[in-house]
Enzyme design. Structure first.
Site, PDB file in Angstrom:
ATOM      1  N   ASN A   9      36.966  30.285  36.875  1.00 23.41           N
ATOM      2  CA  ASN A   9      36.644  30.493  38.178  1.00 23.41           C
ATOM      3  C   ASN A   9      36.083  31.948  37.957  1.00 23.41           C
ATOM      4  O   ASN A   9      36.977  32.905  38.029  1.00 23.41           O
ATOM      5  CB  ASN A   9      37.634  30.393  39.179  1.00 23.41           C
ATOM      6  N   LYS A  11      34.630  33.586  40.129  1.00 25.47           N
ATOM      7  CA  LYS A  11      34.563  34.195  41.417  1.00 25.47           C
ATOM      8  C   LYS A  11      33.490  35.027  41.670  1.00 25.47           C
ATOM      9  O   LYS A  11      32.267  34.756  41.203  1.00 25.47           O
ATOM     10  CB  LYS A  11      35.718  35.028  41.923  1.00 25.47           C
ATOM     11  N   HIS A  95      39.504  26.869  47.979  1.00 23.48           N
ATOM     12  CA  HIS A  95      40.112  28.129  47.071  1.00 23.48           C
ATOM     13  C   HIS A  95      40.821  28.926  48.256  1.00 23.48           C
ATOM     14  O   HIS A  95      40.373  29.398  49.278  1.00 23.48           O
ATOM     15  CB  HIS A  95      39.061  28.779  46.371  1.00 23.48           C
ATOM     16  N   GLU A  97      41.158  31.989  48.355  1.00 24.47           N
ATOM     17  CA  GLU A  97      39.978  32.969  48.976  1.00 24.47           C
ATOM     18  C   GLU A  97      39.364  32.548  50.152  1.00 24.47           C
ATOM     19  O   GLU A  97      38.897  33.283  50.968  1.00 24.47           O
ATOM     20  CB  GLU A  97      39.365  33.816  47.888  1.00 24.47           C
ATOM     21  N   GLU A 169      47.818  26.684  43.359  1.00 31.11           N
ATOM     22  CA  GLU A 169      47.467  28.175  42.854  1.00 31.11           C
ATOM     23  C   GLU A 169      48.216  28.763  44.054  1.00 31.11           C
ATOM     24  O   GLU A 169      47.897  29.270  45.205  1.00 31.11           O
ATOM     25  CB  GLU A 169      45.902  28.515  43.221  1.00 31.11           C
ATOM     26  N   GLY A 175      45.531  36.816  40.839  1.00 29.18           N
ATOM     27  CA  GLY A 175      45.150  38.421  40.961  1.00 29.18           C
ATOM     28  C   GLY A 175      45.954  39.477  40.946  1.00 29.18           C
ATOM     29  O   GLY A 175      45.632  40.425  40.871  1.00 29.18           O
ATOM     30  N   SER A 215      46.982  34.214  37.614  1.00 27.86           N
ATOM     31  CA  SER A 215      47.376  34.734  36.638  1.00 27.86           C
ATOM     32  C   SER A 215      47.760  34.492  35.262  1.00 27.86           C
ATOM     33  O   SER A 215      48.526  34.686  34.578  1.00 27.86           O
ATOM     34  CB  SER A 215      48.545  36.135  36.813  1.00 27.86           C
TER      35      SER A 215
HETATM   36  P1  13P Z   1      43.604  34.961  38.506  1.00 22.56           P
HETATM   37  O1  13P Z   1      43.650  34.170  37.523  1.00 22.56           O
HETATM   38  O2  13P Z   1      42.702  36.181  38.317  1.00 22.56           O
HETATM   39  O3  13P Z   1      44.913  35.301  39.189  1.00 22.56           O
HETATM   40  O4  13P Z   1      42.797  33.895  39.722  1.00 22.56           O
HETATM   41  C1  13P Z   1      43.414  32.530  39.738  1.00 22.56           C
HETATM   42  C2  13P Z   1      42.197  31.950  40.939  1.00 22.56           C
HETATM   43  O5  13P Z   1      42.058  32.028  41.887  1.00 22.56           O
HETATM   44  C3  13P Z   1      41.587  30.926  39.922  1.00 22.56           C
HETATM   45  O6  13P Z   1      40.781  30.104  40.752  1.00 22.56           O
END
Ligand code: 13P
Length: 257
Positions: A9, A11, A95, A97, A169, A175, A215
């Protein structure tokens, strides 16, 4: 046996040129004869360019979001038809976010999920708890509610066609560099599997892939993937680095369950 599924992803990262570079680097370094399923999920505006690069590779294309309505007056939104025309196979729904920063609710996510799978796309439904919810021992309640609400009225035919993937997640691991331990992740994945059995019956539930995200990186991929209910990784930051992402695809090839 469920296939392991590694998805990147990207983003809201990368310029067009950098997206092209990353896709090209992944293509050049893609391991031969991998049994893993792999998808790249760039920003909407880079989908067409990334498709050009990966169309003759085992890598599939995914989108980060979709709108549930048919084409019409919905300024700024993107329809299932538009995504399919670009060769998109997967779409992220819910997601964290989008839930926590953009305020998307379960009823909206349920509409998006059903629109995606009814259009023949495969939805990757993301679920997970915040650190406050985990500390209050509410992980299972929160994840259970997300699944029940977001998966309401999903037709069995869509499941039989493999059009649903779940991504666990934990918000506190995204992140942050804090990864759930393999045991912590497996515990929630097993819970999710149980909820899917309750919702759809054992046969269907046992065919649904459940990815872990938060992560994930080459250093922890093999250990996570070795867990019985972890069927892949949804990778953020580390998916932007060719060497990291390719190492995770290789780990999926090598893991024995
Ligand atoms: P990270 O791998 O940067 O922690 O992000 C995970 C994520 O949100 C994948 O959709």
């Amino acid at each position: 046996m469920r296939k392991l599924f590694i998805a990147g992803n990207w983003k809201m990262n990368l310029t067009l040129a950098k997206s092209v570079d990353l896709a090209t680097g992944l293509k050049q370094n893609f391991p031969a004869a991998t049994s893993a399923q792999v998808a790249l999920i760039p920003a909407f505006v880079h989908l067409a360019a990334v498709r050009q690069i990966i169309q003759d590779t085992p890598m599939a294309l995914g989108a980060q979001d979709v709108y549930f309505e048919k084409p019409g007056a919905f300024t700024g939104e993107v329809s299932t038809e538009m995504l399919k025309e670009l060769g998109v196979k997967y779409v992220l729904v819910g997601h964290s976010e989008r839930r926590h920063i953009l305020g998307e609710t379960d009823p909206l996510l349920n509409k998006k999920l059903r629109a995606a799978i009814n259009a023949g796309l495969t939805a990757i439904l993301c679920v997970g708890e915040t650190i406050e919810q985990r500390k209050a021992n509410r992980t299972e309640v929160v994840v259970g509610e997300q699944l029940t609400r977001d998966l309401a009225q999903v037709p069995n035919e869509a499941l039989d066609a493999g059009h649903l993937v779940i991504a666990y997640e934990p918000v506190w691991a995204i992140g942050t560099g804090l990864t759930a331990t393999p045991a912590q992740a497996q515990e929630v994945h097993a819970f999710i599997r149980g909820e899917l059995r309750r919702l759809f019956g054992s046969d269907r539930a046992d065919r649904i892939q459940i990815q872990y995200g938060g992560s994930a990186k080459k250093a922890n991929a093999a250990e996570l993937l070795a867990q019985p209910d972890i069927d892949g990784l949804l990778v953020g930051g580390a998916s932007l680095i060719v060497e990291e992402f390719i190492a995770m695809v290789r780990a999926a090839k090598e893991v024995k369950k």
